[in-house]
Design a protein around this motif. Structure first.
Motif, short mmCIF file in Angstrom:
data_model
loop_
_atom_site.label_atom_id
_atom_site.label_comp_id
_atom_site.label_asym_id
_atom_site.label_seq_id
_atom_site.Cartn_x
_atom_site.Cartn_y
_atom_site.Cartn_z
N ALA A 9 -15.29 1.99 -51.21
CA ALA A 9 -13.96 1.99 -50.59
C ALA A 9 -12.92 2.55 -51.55
CB ALA A 9 -13.58 0.58 -50.17
N LEU A 10 -12.99 2.15 -52.81
CA LEU A 10 -12.02 2.66 -53.79
C LEU A 10 -12.19 4.16 -54.01
CD1 LEU A 10 -12.06 -0.20 -56.45
CD2 LEU A 10 -10.22 0.37 -54.87
N PHE A 11 -13.43 4.60 -54.13
CA PHE A 11 -13.65 6.03 -54.33
C PHE A 11 -13.30 6.83 -53.09
CE2 PHE A 11 -16.94 5.29 -57.92
CZ PHE A 11 -15.92 5.25 -58.85
N ALA A 12 -13.54 6.29 -51.90
CA ALA A 12 -13.15 6.99 -50.67
C ALA A 12 -11.64 7.12 -50.60
CB ALA A 12 -13.68 6.26 -49.45
N PHE A 13 -10.93 6.09 -51.03
CA PHE A 13 -9.47 6.12 -51.05
C PHE A 13 -8.98 7.22 -51.99
CE2 PHE A 13 -5.46 4.60 -52.95
CZ PHE A 13 -4.67 4.61 -51.81
N MET A 14 -9.75 7.46 -53.05
CA MET A 14 -9.36 8.48 -54.03
C MET A 14 -9.74 9.89 -53.57
SD MET A 14 -10.45 6.44 -57.48
CE MET A 14 -10.22 7.84 -58.56
N SER A 15 -10.46 10.01 -52.47
CA SER A 15 -10.84 11.28 -51.86
C SER A 15 -11.68 12.14 -52.81
CB SER A 15 -9.61 12.02 -51.36
OG SER A 15 -9.96 13.17 -50.64
N TRP A 16 -11.23 13.34 -53.12
CA TRP A 16 -12.02 14.26 -53.94
C TRP A 16 -12.22 13.75 -55.36
CZ3 TRP A 16 -15.07 17.61 -51.88
CH2 TRP A 16 -14.76 18.15 -50.64
N ALA A 17 -11.21 13.17 -55.95
CA ALA A 17 -11.35 12.60 -57.30
C ALA A 17 -12.38 11.47 -57.26
CB ALA A 17 -10.02 12.09 -57.82
N GLY A 18 -12.33 10.66 -56.22
CA GLY A 18 -13.31 9.59 -56.05
C GLY A 18 -14.71 10.13 -55.88
N PHE A 19 -14.85 11.24 -55.18
CA PHE A 19 -16.15 11.88 -55.02
C PHE A 19 -16.74 12.25 -56.38
CE2 PHE A 19 -18.26 16.09 -54.80
CZ PHE A 19 -19.47 15.67 -54.24
N PHE A 20 -15.92 12.86 -57.23
CA PHE A 20 -16.42 13.26 -58.55
C PHE A 20 -16.76 12.06 -59.42
CE2 PHE A 20 -14.07 17.17 -57.34
CZ PHE A 20 -15.16 18.01 -57.33
N PHE A 21 -15.92 11.02 -59.39
CA PHE A 21 -16.23 9.79 -60.13
C PHE A 21 -17.51 9.15 -59.59
CE2 PHE A 21 -11.52 9.47 -61.13
CZ PHE A 21 -11.68 9.82 -62.46
N ASN A 22 -17.65 9.15 -58.28
CA ASN A 22 -18.83 8.58 -57.64
C ASN A 22 -20.09 9.34 -58.06
OD1 ASN A 22 -20.17 6.80 -55.95
ND2 ASN A 22 -18.98 7.32 -54.14
N MET A 23 -19.99 10.64 -58.15
CA MET A 23 -21.12 11.46 -58.59
C MET A 23 -21.49 11.14 -60.05
SD MET A 23 -22.38 13.21 -56.16
CE MET A 23 -23.39 14.39 -57.04
N VAL A 24 -20.50 10.94 -60.88
CA VAL A 24 -20.76 10.57 -62.28
C VAL A 24 -21.48 9.23 -62.34
CG1 VAL A 24 -19.65 9.91 -64.45
CG2 VAL A 24 -18.89 11.96 -63.25
N VAL A 25 -21.02 8.27 -61.56
CA VAL A 25 -21.67 6.96 -61.53
C VAL A 25 -23.10 7.08 -61.01
CG1 VAL A 25 -21.61 4.67 -60.45
CG2 VAL A 25 -19.51 5.67 -61.32
N LEU A 26 -23.29 7.83 -59.96
CA LEU A 26 -24.62 8.01 -59.40
C LEU A 26 -25.57 8.66 -60.41
CD1 LEU A 26 -26.52 7.86 -56.94
CD2 LEU A 26 -25.67 10.10 -56.27
N ALA A 27 -25.11 9.72 -61.06
CA ALA A 27 -25.95 10.40 -62.06
C ALA A 27 -26.27 9.47 -63.23
CB ALA A 27 -25.27 11.67 -62.55
N SER A 28 -25.29 8.72 -63.67
CA SER A 28 -25.53 7.86 -64.83
C SER A 28 -26.47 6.71 -64.49
CB SER A 28 -24.22 7.34 -65.41
OG SER A 28 -23.59 6.45 -64.52
N THR A 29 -26.33 6.12 -63.33
CA THR A 29 -27.21 5.00 -62.98
C THR A 29 -28.61 5.46 -62.65
OG1 THR A 29 -26.48 5.03 -60.66
CG2 THR A 29 -25.36 3.50 -62.16
N ARG A 30 -28.77 6.69 -62.22
CA ARG A 30 -30.10 7.21 -61.88
C ARG A 30 -30.83 7.80 -63.09
NH1 ARG A 30 -33.18 6.63 -58.30
NH2 ARG A 30 -33.80 8.78 -58.14
N LYS A 31 -30.10 8.38 -64.04
CA LYS A 31 -30.77 9.11 -65.12
C LYS A 31 -30.39 8.66 -66.53
CE LYS A 31 -32.98 11.89 -62.45
NZ LYS A 31 -34.40 11.75 -62.27
N PHE A 32 -29.13 8.37 -66.77
CA PHE A 32 -28.67 8.20 -68.15
C PHE A 32 -28.51 6.75 -68.60
CE2 PHE A 32 -26.63 12.19 -66.58
CZ PHE A 32 -27.51 13.05 -67.18
N ALA A 33 -28.17 5.86 -67.71
CA ALA A 33 -27.84 4.48 -68.10
C ALA A 33 -28.98 3.50 -67.83
CB ALA A 33 -26.57 4.03 -67.37
N ILE A 34 -30.21 3.94 -68.05
CA ILE A 34 -31.36 3.06 -67.86
C ILE A 34 -31.76 2.54 -69.22
CG2 ILE A 34 -33.73 2.93 -67.04
CD1 ILE A 34 -33.07 5.29 -65.18
#
Length: 137
Positions: free
Chosen positions: A81-106
């Protein structure tokens, strides 16, 4: 100019929500996998479970796994919800979180656990304790 900006903002919500959906899909894919189910089965033998939201092994209590799932979903809904509220900026932050939780932050501990026999086959209580000690070392 203002209508175009508003349209761009609204259009940005869609990829942001889609990325949140990808978070949920990847999580469901992991928790429904044979390896994860085998891990939970082995750990329940020694009254423990893998807490996905904390990335560690915790003592098994009533509804522990379902509480962990609900905690993850609540976190995901708030973040989405917070990232959707942020629109495009939220999309980029969301992508960073997704990439980090899937590949880097294990963590190494998680890598050891999911690479061990706990996720591959049924083990006895003694074997489970041995594997857990090896992974914690």
């Amino acid at each position: 100019m203002a209508p175009e900006m508003a349209a761009s903002y609204i259009v940005g919500i869609i990829p942001s929500l889609a990325t949140t959906g990808a978070h949920y899909w990847f999580h469901q894919k992991k928790t429904n996998s044979a390896a994860f189910q085998q891990l939970q089965k082995n750990l329940s033998t020694v009254q423990k479970y893998w807490c996905e939201s904390q990335g560690r092994i915790l003592p098994l209590e009533d509804n522990s796994a379902s509480k962990d799932q609900q905690s993850f979903k609540t976190s995901l809904y708030i973040m989405g919800a917070l990232f959707a509220f942020m629109s495009w900026a939220g999309f980029f932050f969301n992508m960073v979180v997704l990439a980090s939780t899937r590949k880097f932050a294990i963590s190494r501990f998680e890598q050891k656990i999911f690479g061990s026999d706990l996720c591959a086959k049924n083990l006895s209580a003694a074997e489970i304790e041995t594997v857990l000690r090896d992974c914690e070392a």
